[in-house]
Motif scaffolding. Structure first.
Motif, mmCIF file in Angstrom:
data_model
loop_
_atom_site.group_PDB
_atom_site.id
_atom_site.type_symbol
_atom_site.label_atom_id
_atom_site.label_comp_id
_atom_site.label_asym_id
_atom_site.label_seq_id
_atom_site.Cartn_x
_atom_site.Cartn_y
_atom_site.Cartn_z
ATOM 1 N N PHE A 299 33.213 29.911 46.144
ATOM 2 C CA PHE A 299 34.190 30.384 47.133
ATOM 3 C C PHE A 299 35.208 31.291 46.431
ATOM 4 O O PHE A 299 35.550 32.356 46.919
ATOM 5 C CB PHE A 299 34.881 29.187 47.796
ATOM 6 C CG PHE A 299 35.695 29.564 49.001
ATOM 7 C CD1 PHE A 299 35.079 29.979 50.176
ATOM 8 C CD2 PHE A 299 37.079 29.529 48.956
ATOM 9 C CE1 PHE A 299 35.825 30.341 51.286
ATOM 10 C CE2 PHE A 299 37.833 29.884 50.064
ATOM 11 C CZ PHE A 299 37.210 30.292 51.230
ATOM 12 N N ILE A 300 35.692 30.821 45.274
ATOM 13 C CA ILE A 300 36.556 31.629 44.409
ATOM 14 C C ILE A 300 36.035 31.482 42.985
ATOM 15 O O ILE A 300 35.950 30.371 42.473
ATOM 16 C CB ILE A 300 38.027 31.163 44.509
ATOM 17 C CG1 ILE A 300 38.569 31.489 45.899
ATOM 18 C CG2 ILE A 300 38.884 31.822 43.423
ATOM 19 C CD1 ILE A 300 39.935 30.918 46.187
ATOM 20 N N ASP A 301 35.673 32.607 42.362
ATOM 21 C CA ASP A 301 35.005 32.549 41.062
ATOM 22 C C ASP A 301 36.008 32.741 39.923
ATOM 23 O O ASP A 301 36.299 33.863 39.520
ATOM 24 C CB ASP A 301 33.915 33.623 41.021
ATOM 25 C CG ASP A 301 33.112 33.560 39.739
ATOM 26 O OD1 ASP A 301 33.428 32.719 38.870
ATOM 27 O OD2 ASP A 301 32.164 34.361 39.598
ATOM 28 N N LEU A 302 36.518 31.634 39.407
ATOM 29 C CA LEU A 302 37.480 31.731 38.300
ATOM 30 C C LEU A 302 36.769 31.807 36.948
ATOM 31 O O LEU A 302 37.359 32.181 35.953
ATOM 32 C CB LEU A 302 38.448 30.542 38.332
ATOM 33 C CG LEU A 302 39.387 30.511 39.546
ATOM 34 C CD1 LEU A 302 40.194 29.214 39.581
ATOM 35 C CD2 LEU A 302 40.316 31.719 39.553
ATOM 36 N N LYS A 303 35.482 31.468 36.947
ATOM 37 C CA LYS A 303 34.721 31.443 35.693
ATOM 38 C C LYS A 303 34.451 32.866 35.197
ATOM 39 O O LYS A 303 34.663 33.177 34.027
ATOM 40 C CB LYS A 303 33.402 30.693 35.926
ATOM 41 C CG LYS A 303 32.633 30.410 34.678
ATOM 42 C CD LYS A 303 31.578 29.330 34.909
ATOM 43 C CE LYS A 303 30.715 29.149 33.684
ATOM 44 N NZ LYS A 303 29.545 30.032 33.675
ATOM 45 N N LYS B 118 46.593 37.383 33.022
ATOM 46 C CA LYS B 118 46.014 37.676 34.342
ATOM 47 C C LYS B 118 46.692 38.869 35.013
ATOM 48 O O LYS B 118 46.060 39.606 35.765
ATOM 49 C CB LYS B 118 46.155 36.441 35.225
ATOM 50 C CG LYS B 118 45.364 35.249 34.708
ATOM 51 C CD LYS B 118 44.524 34.691 35.799
ATOM 52 C CE LYS B 118 44.043 33.307 35.475
ATOM 53 N NZ LYS B 118 43.360 32.716 36.640
ATOM 54 N N LEU B 119 47.981 39.036 34.711
ATOM 55 C CA LEU B 119 48.723 40.147 35.313
ATOM 56 C C LEU B 119 48.179 41.488 34.821
ATOM 57 O O LEU B 119 48.184 42.476 35.551
ATOM 58 C CB LEU B 119 50.220 39.996 34.978
ATOM 59 C CG LEU B 119 51.241 40.777 35.808
ATOM 60 C CD1 LEU B 119 51.040 40.598 37.310
ATOM 61 C CD2 LEU B 119 52.662 40.366 35.419
ATOM 62 N N ASP B 120 47.663 41.500 33.586
ATOM 63 C CA ASP B 120 47.093 42.734 33.033
ATOM 64 C C ASP B 120 45.932 43.275 33.868
ATOM 65 O O ASP B 120 45.710 44.479 33.902
ATOM 66 C CB ASP B 120 46.580 42.482 31.597
ATOM 67 C CG ASP B 120 47.705 42.423 30.584
ATOM 68 O OD1 ASP B 120 48.806 42.933 30.891
ATOM 69 O OD2 ASP B 120 47.496 41.865 29.492
ATOM 70 N N ARG C 156 36.041 37.367 31.416
ATOM 71 C CA ARG C 156 36.597 38.707 31.228
ATOM 72 C C ARG C 156 37.847 38.699 30.331
ATOM 73 O O ARG C 156 38.046 39.609 29.541
ATOM 74 C CB ARG C 156 36.932 39.283 32.610
ATOM 75 C CG ARG C 156 37.588 40.633 32.575
ATOM 76 C CD ARG C 156 37.814 41.159 33.988
ATOM 77 N NE ARG C 156 38.536 42.421 33.941
ATOM 78 C CZ ARG C 156 38.971 43.065 35.002
ATOM 79 N NH1 ARG C 156 38.766 42.562 36.211
ATOM 80 N NH2 ARG C 156 39.621 44.199 34.886
ATOM 81 N N ILE C 157 38.685 37.652 30.495
ATOM 82 C CA ILE C 157 39.974 37.647 29.784
ATOM 83 C C ILE C 157 40.039 36.587 28.681
ATOM 84 O O ILE C 157 41.086 36.369 28.088
ATOM 85 C CB ILE C 157 41.144 37.421 30.775
ATOM 86 C CG1 ILE C 157 40.938 36.133 31.585
ATOM 87 C CG2 ILE C 157 41.337 38.621 31.694
ATOM 88 C CD1 ILE C 157 42.083 35.770 32.511
#
Ligand SMILES: *Cc1c(COP(=O)(O)O)cnc(C)c1O
Length: 374
Positions: free
Chosen positions: A3-7, A248-250, A12-13
């Motif tokens: 549903f939301i892919d935080l992985k 994450k802001l980057d 990426r970061i």
């Protein structure tokens, strides 16, 4: 499918996050460390406001500004009924009384017409004193601030923008977080800008309010740390979360663009068969959710069955409008009081939404929706 892919985002970061987290662990300034003020500065710049104060959650980011108004039970704060519970709960936590307002059936955001009639009703009844409005940038799209400001000015009410879902969005050239007297956002992991735990932030251009919030955030402290000059809370953001949020802001602006591409594909594949979200002119949503409105409850059930058959995750935000929640039974609202909120609660359905959703995945999701409704 998620549903939301935080992985994928973490992959990426990963290097940057781990470096920043390690720096905090080695520096050992876990409370109000240098990353906290760095984040606050960057958040203020991003939103285009003078002050950004981080805090422990989105709920605290609502409660702290409300506490600063020193409200009492006979004070009314107007809030949409079709939102997450915390938008209203914060009013009760700050000792005032929430007055629920209906929303627009197309944008899902607070309706200026319903707001005006709620204010006039409160004035006519004479039991509560109108004090403020909490607007919500629901599902990522800013509310109609020109309209809300007009109503607020007319009745001399404060405006608190609940940008928990809308942070990063744009209304007529200005970022969410910059509207009203003060704005609040949440860094809950699933929000468009989320940390790896709870967190939030308060935004204002008002120096005096910012000072008050600073004090309330840390037990009502005065100029001497141990001379507490008012009642406050423990509402600080952990340094570890600040470090993660800096990382994450980057990539946030890039992710907002990706979210808009996903929303565009969804719209393209679905708008001819079902009600898809509409964004106000001159606005950009951050697409906290991509929410469909089925024509009735039975059709929503059919779509859910079709999604389940393909193991596609979905969510219903929100199945119960807050005026009908068990917790607010005592306020005496009944079914029929806020028809649009009630209509939406029985028909909305949110599809997977995140910046890393591929076109192939969207095709699978939208095919399942189409087969259910046609
Ligand atoms: C998530 C959310 C909140 C509360 O944020 P927390 O960080 O979970 O306390 C408040 N309002 C809205 C609209 C939200 O979506």
């Amino acid at each position: 499918m998620q549903f939301i892919d935080l992985k994928t985002q973490f992959e990426r970061i990963e290097k940057d996050v781990l470096t920043r987290v390690e720096d905090v662990l080695r520096g050992q300034k876990y409370i109000m460390g240098p990353e906290v003020s760095e984040l606050e500065q960057r958040l203020a710049e991003f939103a285009g406001v003078k002050h950004a104060l981080s805090c422990a959650s989105g709920t605290d980011a609502l409660v702290i500004p409300l506490m600063a108004y020193e409200l009492k039970e006979t004070d009314a704060v107007f809030v949409p009924a079709f939102t997450f519970f915390a938008s209203a709960e914060s009013i009760t936590l700050a000792k005032a009384t929430p007055v629920f307002v209906d929303c627009d059936p197309i944008t899902f955001n607070i309706s200026a017409v319903s707001l005006e009639s709620a204010i006039e009703k409160v004035i006519a009844e004479g039991k509560l004193t109108p004090k403020g409005i909490i607007t919500v940038d629901l599902f990522g799209c800013p509310a109609d601030y020109d309209e809300i400001d007009r109503v607020a000015k007319k009745h001399d009410l404060f405006v608190l923008e609940d940008a928990a879902q809308g942070f990063g969005g744009i209304y007529k050239g200005k970022r969410a977080g910059s509207f009203g007297d003060v704005a609040a956002t949440s860094f809950f992991p699933a929000k468009p800008l989320g940390g790896y735990g709870d967190g939030g932030a308060i935004f204002t251009n008002d120096d005096k309010l910012a000072e008050l919030y600073r004090s309330i955030r840390i037990h009502g402290q005065g100029s001497d740390k141990y001379d507490n000059v008012r009642i406050g809370i423990n509402g600080r953001l952990d340094t570890l979360q600040a470090a993660i949020l800096l990382s994450k802001l980057d990539i946030f602006e890039d992710e907002i663009e990706a979210r808009n591409k996903v929303a565009g594909v969804y719209f393209d594949r679905l708008h001819d068969v079902i009600q898809t979200p509409s964004i106000l002119k001159d606005c950009t949503s951050v697409w906290a959710q991509f929410t469909l409105v089925a024509k009735d409850e039975a059709q929503r059930e059919q779509i859910i069955e079709s999604l389940k058959a393909k193991a596609i995750p979905y969510a219903i935000y929100y199945p119960i409008p807050i005026h009908l929640s068990t917790a607010y039974k005592t306020l005496g609202y009944k079914l029929g009081d806020l028809p649009v909120s009630e209509y939406l609660s029985s028909r909305v359905l949110s599809l997977p939404m995140h910046p890393y959703l591929s076109v192939a995945e969207i095709d699978t999701i939208t095919a399942a929706v189409r087969s259910a409704v046609s």
